[in-house]
Design an enzyme around this catalytic site. Sequence first.
Site, short mmCIF file in Angstrom:
data_model
loop_
_atom_site.label_atom_id
_atom_site.label_comp_id
_atom_site.label_asym_id
_atom_site.label_seq_id
_atom_site.Cartn_x
_atom_site.Cartn_y
_atom_site.Cartn_z
N ALA A 188 0.77 -1.16 0.08
CA ALA A 188 0.06 -0.05 -0.03
C ALA A 188 0.96 1.30 0.01
O ALA A 188 1.97 1.14 0.43
CB ALA A 188 -0.85 -0.03 1.18
N GLY A 208 0.85 -5.45 0.63
CA GLY A 208 -0.34 -5.80 -0.50
C GLY A 208 0.34 -6.16 -1.84
O GLY A 208 -0.45 -6.82 -2.40
N GLU A 216 0.32 -9.91 -1.02
CA GLU A 216 -1.15 -10.32 -1.09
C GLU A 216 -1.79 -10.22 -2.44
O GLU A 216 -2.28 -11.33 -2.72
CB GLU A 216 -1.95 -9.31 -0.15
CG GLU A 216 -1.71 -9.56 1.23
CD GLU A 216 -2.45 -8.42 2.02
OE1 GLU A 216 -2.92 -8.93 3.04
OE2 GLU A 216 -2.38 -7.20 1.73
N GLU A 276 3.59 -5.68 7.35
CA GLU A 276 2.48 -4.75 8.22
C GLU A 276 2.51 -4.35 9.42
O GLU A 276 2.31 -3.27 9.97
CB GLU A 276 0.93 -5.31 7.77
CG GLU A 276 0.60 -4.91 6.51
CD GLU A 276 1.13 -6.12 5.28
OE1 GLU A 276 1.93 -6.73 5.82
OE2 GLU A 276 0.49 -6.29 4.32
#
Length: 528
Positions: A60, A99, A102, A122
């Site tokens: 992110a 992310g 992910e 994270e």
Amino acid sequence: AEYLRLPHSLALIRLRNPPVNALSLAVVNGIREGLQKAMSDHTIKAIVVCGANDKFCAGADISSFSRSSPGISFGVVVDEIQRYEKPVVAAIRGVALGGGLELALGCHYRIAHAEARVGLPEVALGILPGARGTQLLPRLIGVPMSLDLITSGRPVGADEALKLGILDVVINSDPVEEAVKFSQEILDKPLEPRRLLNKSVPSLPNMDSIFSEAFAKVQKQYPGFLAPETSIQALQAAVNLPYKLGIKEEEKLALYLQKSGQARALQYVFFAESSVHKQSPPSVASWQTASPQPISSVGVLGLGTMGRGIAMCFAKAGIPVVAVESDPKQLEIAKKAVTSMLEREASKMQQSGRAWTKPTLTFSSSADMLCESGRFGQKTGKGWYQYDKPLGRVHRPDPWLSEFLSQYRETHHLESRSISQEEILERCLYSLINEGFRILGEGIAASPEQIDIIYLSGYGWPRYRGGPMFYAATVGLPVVLEKLQKYYTQNPDVPQLEPSDYLKKLAAHGNPPPKDWQSLAGPPGSKL
Ligand SMILES: CC/C=C\C=C\CC(=O)SCCNC(=O)CCNC(=O)[C@H](O)C(C)(C)COP(=O)(O)OP(=O)(O)OC[C@H]1O[C@@H](n2cnc3c(N)ncnc32)[C@H](O)[C@@H]1OP(=O)(O)O
């Protein structure tokens, strides 16, 4: 993200958002649009996803966290990719973090360059892998390794990731070229076994003890941090709930962390750490060019071997030294040792014809009053408290001390009053913060971030509270100013409590964020 048609009925979606292809809203929308185009184009048989400039994706966009909620809607995209009816292959170079990983977990296959690194860092930002990371990773590599990687946030190299099963292929050549070849080879293979969301987490007979050990480990290793423990709860949901409910629990826990305040502090620290390397004080002075500040006197605590040496150095330089030693025996030894060392120095100087004046060494007696009464704290079973036994840890108030303090108050004309926890915290922290504002005003520190990073790295300030200057902004500068004013009025003999002009200037603007302080407060003076 860019969409390209490649030969052999392939499409390429390339993330492009320099410097690290972070998942901004535009990038996420670009990925979705690319997938829709590829889906509606019947000539396209498979899709390769990669990142521009030799980096897959660092997750992110951390700078946008305060504006939007990261992770949650991106999880929908990760699920869409898994359910896609055409194979999607991730071609990873550089990093696939947060992310970014992910996204890769949503793809049906993952091919990476041998020097690539992948991970879910994270927790370092006070959040959890909230775009399905806590639900998909354990389905792929099992609970014990997922617990390790997610609670520590540590990234792993491609070789380790291959062994763990996170990656399918590791190569030394261009992963995009390899993914293109690979896609053609797997066109006829069924996709269902590649959809992690439809798999169950590999079960283990001792799952309960694995989780309780994990909780105990993070409480010890990361005391006070919320994200590691909350991530374990999300992993428990992956084990105990079907995917559909597990992702709901992941969303709920992710939201809790985002609102906790620790996330804001840790994200501030992420940018503060990278900015301090680039900053120098307004005077452009550095440790290489700065001249030392004059020193009028020095305090030395403890007169062991080190303390004596330090006291000696300053005394020899002609700087008055006040040394404090709580052990009377040690004090006697130190007095003799320092005096004889100084006398030896003096006689050497006299022999060489140089003049020498005996420096004054003042030993404070006030701190020794309790020790002189044989009260050395826990080790002797009494000090400011009475302890259950010598070296004991259970303390209780001591009537002797009450008497001692009441005599002390009488001698020094002090009035007793009760002091709240709040006052102790505020007087200690706000005077520290006030000093921070002073050195910013004087141009000694280059930025509030520098002060904060020094406190995090050198003084044990909890990272999840962001540092003293960030803490001031969290409390609110007008509140800090008002409290300092109140305490200074009550204690005009404590100069540290007198609000600095720099703080006053900033508080006049309300509560601006630390990054705006310097522009709002105007040019600092320069003491360097
Ligand atoms: C839609 C959202 C969906 C899902 C959300 C999931 C949650 C997350 O993904 S949280 C983010 C997880 N990712 C990270 O924590 C990665 C953090 N970055 C790094 O670890 C490193 O920067 C690096 C990617 C390994 C690169 O290291 P290095 O080569 O040493 O360069 P740096 O100087 O550290 O970084 C260069 C430059 O990029 C900025 N930056 C790095 N990562 C991000 C990021 N994720 N978002 C925004 N900006 C990032 C970094 O601040 C540097 O910027 P400068 O302006 O040059 O200082």
